[in-house]
Design a protein around this motif. Structure first.
Motif, PDB file in Angstrom:
ATOM      1  N   ASP A   1       0.825  -1.206   0.000  1.00 21.05           N
ATOM      2  CA  ASP A   1       0.000   0.000   0.000  1.00 21.05           C
ATOM      3  C   ASP A   1       0.863   1.261   0.000  1.00 21.05           C
ATOM      4  O   ASP A   1       0.498   2.270  -0.620  1.00 21.05           O
ATOM      5  CB  ASP A   1      -0.926  -0.003   1.215  1.00 21.05           C
ATOM      6  CG  ASP A   1      -1.911  -1.164   1.190  1.00 21.05           C
ATOM      7  OD1 ASP A   1      -2.116  -1.699   0.085  1.00 21.05           O
ATOM      8  OD2 ASP A   1      -2.447  -1.523   2.257  1.00 21.05           O
ATOM      9  N   LEU A   2       1.980   1.211   0.697  1.00 21.21           N
ATOM     10  CA  LEU A   2       2.879   2.370   0.726  1.00 21.21           C
ATOM     11  C   LEU A   2       3.446   2.640  -0.667  1.00 21.21           C
ATOM     12  O   LEU A   2       3.554   3.797  -1.095  1.00 21.21           O
ATOM     13  CB  LEU A   2       4.010   2.119   1.720  1.00 21.21           C
ATOM     14  CG  LEU A   2       3.593   1.867   3.169  1.00 21.21           C
ATOM     15  CD1 LEU A   2       4.811   1.504   4.005  1.00 21.21           C
ATOM     16  CD2 LEU A   2       2.902   3.090   3.747  1.00 21.21           C
ATOM     17  N   GLU A   3       3.799   1.564  -1.375  1.00 17.06           N
ATOM     18  CA  GLU A   3       4.333   1.721  -2.721  1.00 17.06           C
ATOM     19  C   GLU A   3       3.268   2.260  -3.678  1.00 17.06           C
ATOM     20  O   GLU A   3       3.538   3.141  -4.507  1.00 17.06           O
ATOM     21  CB  GLU A   3       4.859   0.374  -3.216  1.00 17.06           C
ATOM     22  CG  GLU A   3       5.540   0.409  -4.563  1.00 17.06           C
ATOM     23  CD  GLU A   3       6.057  -0.959  -4.955  1.00 17.06           C
ATOM     24  OE1 GLU A   3       6.566  -1.081  -6.079  1.00 17.06           O
ATOM     25  OE2 GLU A   3       5.952  -1.886  -4.133  1.00 17.06           O
ATOM     26  N   GLU A   4       2.052   1.750  -3.559  1.00 15.55           N
ATOM     27  CA  GLU A   4       0.980   2.222  -4.433  1.00 15.55           C
ATOM     28  C   GLU A   4       0.638   3.680  -4.160  1.00 15.55           C
ATOM     29  O   GLU A   4       0.359   4.449  -5.094  1.00 15.55           O
ATOM     30  CB  GLU A   4      -0.249   1.338  -4.233  1.00 15.55           C
ATOM     31  CG  GLU A   4      -0.038  -0.099  -4.711  1.00 15.55           C
ATOM     32  CD  GLU A   4      -1.199  -0.995  -4.363  1.00 15.55           C
ATOM     33  OE1 GLU A   4      -2.133  -0.495  -3.672  1.00 15.55           O
ATOM     34  OE2 GLU A   4      -1.195  -2.180  -4.759  1.00 15.55           O
TER      35      GLU A   4
ATOM     36  N   HIS B   1      10.306   4.441  -9.471  1.00 17.62           N
ATOM     37  CA  HIS B   1      10.858   3.304  -8.728  1.00 17.62           C
ATOM     38  C   HIS B   1      12.094   3.721  -7.929  1.00 17.62           C
ATOM     39  O   HIS B   1      12.298   3.241  -6.804  1.00 17.62           O
ATOM     40  CB  HIS B   1      11.208   2.177  -9.699  1.00 17.62           C
ATOM     41  CG  HIS B   1      10.019   1.401 -10.179  1.00 17.62           C
ATOM     42  ND1 HIS B   1       9.256   0.605  -9.350  1.00 17.62           N
ATOM     43  CD2 HIS B   1       9.447   1.305 -11.406  1.00 17.62           C
ATOM     44  CE1 HIS B   1       8.281   0.040 -10.032  1.00 17.62           C
ATOM     45  NE2 HIS B   1       8.374   0.454 -11.297  1.00 17.62           N
ATOM     46  N   ALA B   2      12.923   4.577  -8.492  1.00 16.27           N
ATOM     47  CA  ALA B   2      14.121   5.016  -7.772  1.00 16.27           C
ATOM     48  C   ALA B   2      13.746   5.800  -6.518  1.00 16.27           C
ATOM     49  O   ALA B   2      14.369   5.639  -5.460  1.00 16.27           O
ATOM     50  CB  ALA B   2      15.000   5.866  -8.689  1.00 16.27           C
ATOM     51  N   GLU B   3      12.739   6.647  -6.623  1.00 17.46           N
ATOM     52  CA  GLU B   3      12.306   7.430  -5.459  1.00 17.46           C
ATOM     53  C   GLU B   3      11.658   6.540  -4.404  1.00 17.46           C
ATOM     54  O   GLU B   3      11.849   6.752  -3.205  1.00 17.46           O
ATOM     55  CB  GLU B   3      11.347   8.524  -5.917  1.00 17.46           C
ATOM     56  CG  GLU B   3      12.004   9.599  -6.776  1.00 17.46           C
ATOM     57  CD  GLU B   3      11.007  10.595  -7.337  1.00 17.46           C
ATOM     58  OE1 GLU B   3      11.426  11.704  -7.700  1.00 17.46           O
ATOM     59  OE2 GLU B   3       9.806  10.249  -7.403  1.00 17.46           O
ATOM     60  N   ILE B   4      10.883   5.554  -4.851  1.00 26.16           N
ATOM     61  CA  ILE B   4      10.274   4.631  -3.885  1.00 26.16           C
ATOM     62  C   ILE B   4      11.351   3.820  -3.175  1.00 26.16           C
ATOM     63  O   ILE B   4      11.299   3.617  -1.954  1.00 26.16           O
ATOM     64  CB  ILE B   4       9.279   3.709  -4.617  1.00 26.16           C
ATOM     65  CG1 ILE B   4       8.087   4.521  -5.126  1.00 26.16           C
ATOM     66  CG2 ILE B   4       8.795   2.591  -3.691  1.00 26.16           C
ATOM     67  CD1 ILE B   4       7.142   3.726  -5.975  1.00 26.16           C
ATOM     68  N   TYR B   5      12.329   3.363  -3.944  1.00 22.20           N
ATOM     69  CA  TYR B   5      13.437   2.603  -3.342  1.00 22.20           C
ATOM     70  C   TYR B   5      14.197   3.439  -2.330  1.00 22.20           C
ATOM     71  O   TYR B   5      14.524   2.957  -1.230  1.00 22.20           O
ATOM     72  CB  TYR B   5      14.363   2.122  -4.459  1.00 22.20           C
ATOM     73  CG  TYR B   5      15.734   1.686  -3.987  1.00 22.20           C
ATOM     74  CD1 TYR B   5      15.923   0.459  -3.375  1.00 22.20           C
ATOM     75  CD2 TYR B   5      16.845   2.514  -4.162  1.00 22.20           C
ATOM     76  CE1 TYR B   5      17.168   0.061  -2.942  1.00 22.20           C
ATOM     77  CE2 TYR B   5      18.097   2.123  -3.744  1.00 22.20           C
ATOM     78  CZ  TYR B   5      18.258   0.899  -3.125  1.00 22.20           C
ATOM     79  OH  TYR B   5      19.504   0.522  -2.691  1.00 22.20           O
TER      80      TYR B   5
END
Length: 275
Positions: free
Chosen positions: A188-191, A200-204
């Motif tokens: 849920d945090l990723e979504e 993807h880089a910022e989420i990582y």
């Protein structure tokens, strides 16, 4: 006449007194822990006392716990010993610490990237690649020793720190550990980050890594300790005394001062204190 009874709310009821056997068992447990601690630390304490003894006192029977004459200069002699070509204990400590920190840091960076790809991204052959990577953990290190040495020779990396840094930058065990930890993080945090326009880089970087600090710290500690205690690879790849790590240097130091056990104990204590 009715008798009024007052009750005190919020007052805990009195506990019955504990029997004497409870205190006796607690005392025995603490006594057992003290005995186990004494047994475990006695060799370390004896070795520490031996560093301040003369060599004749160490081989004397019956042995003595405290030195008759404190030889503090043993530490300075070992610290200033030069076996040639800049091979000194300060240099060996620096080499070991540099390699341990570098390898552990690279493993945290690259293994976390690979773990994010295996746990969060969908791409063809992901499960097959992950299974192949896990299969490499079953290969004994002795099988790859000669091919790895030949490869380092062809790359002209013998007697350089790169021969230890490059093979140790990524580890299948670290990738597996981080992958399993990343899978436990709610999607849920990723979504939510995707909805806000994050890549993807910022989420990582901003979502996964802050939540995975315990796993990252575990990988760093395990790899740091593994590189610090590594002996075989530095022995194969490093030839100059100024490039030795501490474990290799201690074996050579012991051969040079094999008749002086007090100096050998000082060298071993340097390694034990630093690790």
């Amino acid at each position: 006449m009715a008798v009024r009874t007052q009750t005190l709310e919020g007052v805990a009821p009195q506990q019955p007194p504990k029997p004497l056997s409870h205190y006796v068992s607690a005392f025995l447990r603490y006594l057992l822990l003290c005995v186990i601690g004494l047994v475990l630390f006695t060799p370390f304490i004896l070795a520490a006392m031996g560093t301040f003894k003369a060599d004749s006192e160490i081989i004397r029977f019956p042995p003595t716990f405290f030195p008759q004459e404190w030889k503090v200069e043993n530490w300075s002699r070992v610290w200033n010993t030069d076996i040639g070509s800049g091979g000194t204990f300060p240099r060996w400590l620096f080499n070991t610490a540099f390699l341990s920190v570098t390898v552990a840091t690279l493993q945290v960076i690259f293994c976390s990237m690979a773990a994010y790809a295996f746990s969060r991204l969908e791409f063809p052959g992901r499960d097959a690649v992950f299974a192949f990577m896990l299969a490499t953990m079953m290969i004994p290190p002795a099988v790859t020793m000669i091919p790895a040495y030949v490869l380092m020779t062809k790359l002209r990396l013998i007697n350089t720190f790169w021969s230890l840094i490059l093979p140790g930058a990524v580890g299948a065990g670290s990738i597996f550990l981080l992958t399993q930890f990343f899978k436990s993080i709610p999607k849920d945090l990723e979504e939510a980050a995707f909805i806000d326009g994050a890549s993807h880089a910022e989420i990582y970087r901003n979502v996964i890594l802050p939540l995975a600090r315990p796993a990252l710290l575990t990988v760093f500690i395990l790899q740091f300790q593994a590189m610090w205690n590594n002996f075989l690879q530095p022995l194969l790849y490093l030839n100059s005394p100024d490039k030795y790590v501490l474990n290799v240097a201690l074996s050579i130091f012991q051969q040079q001062f094999k008749a002086q056990w007090n100096l050998t104990l000082v060298g071993a204590m340097f390694n034990a204190i630093q690790s």
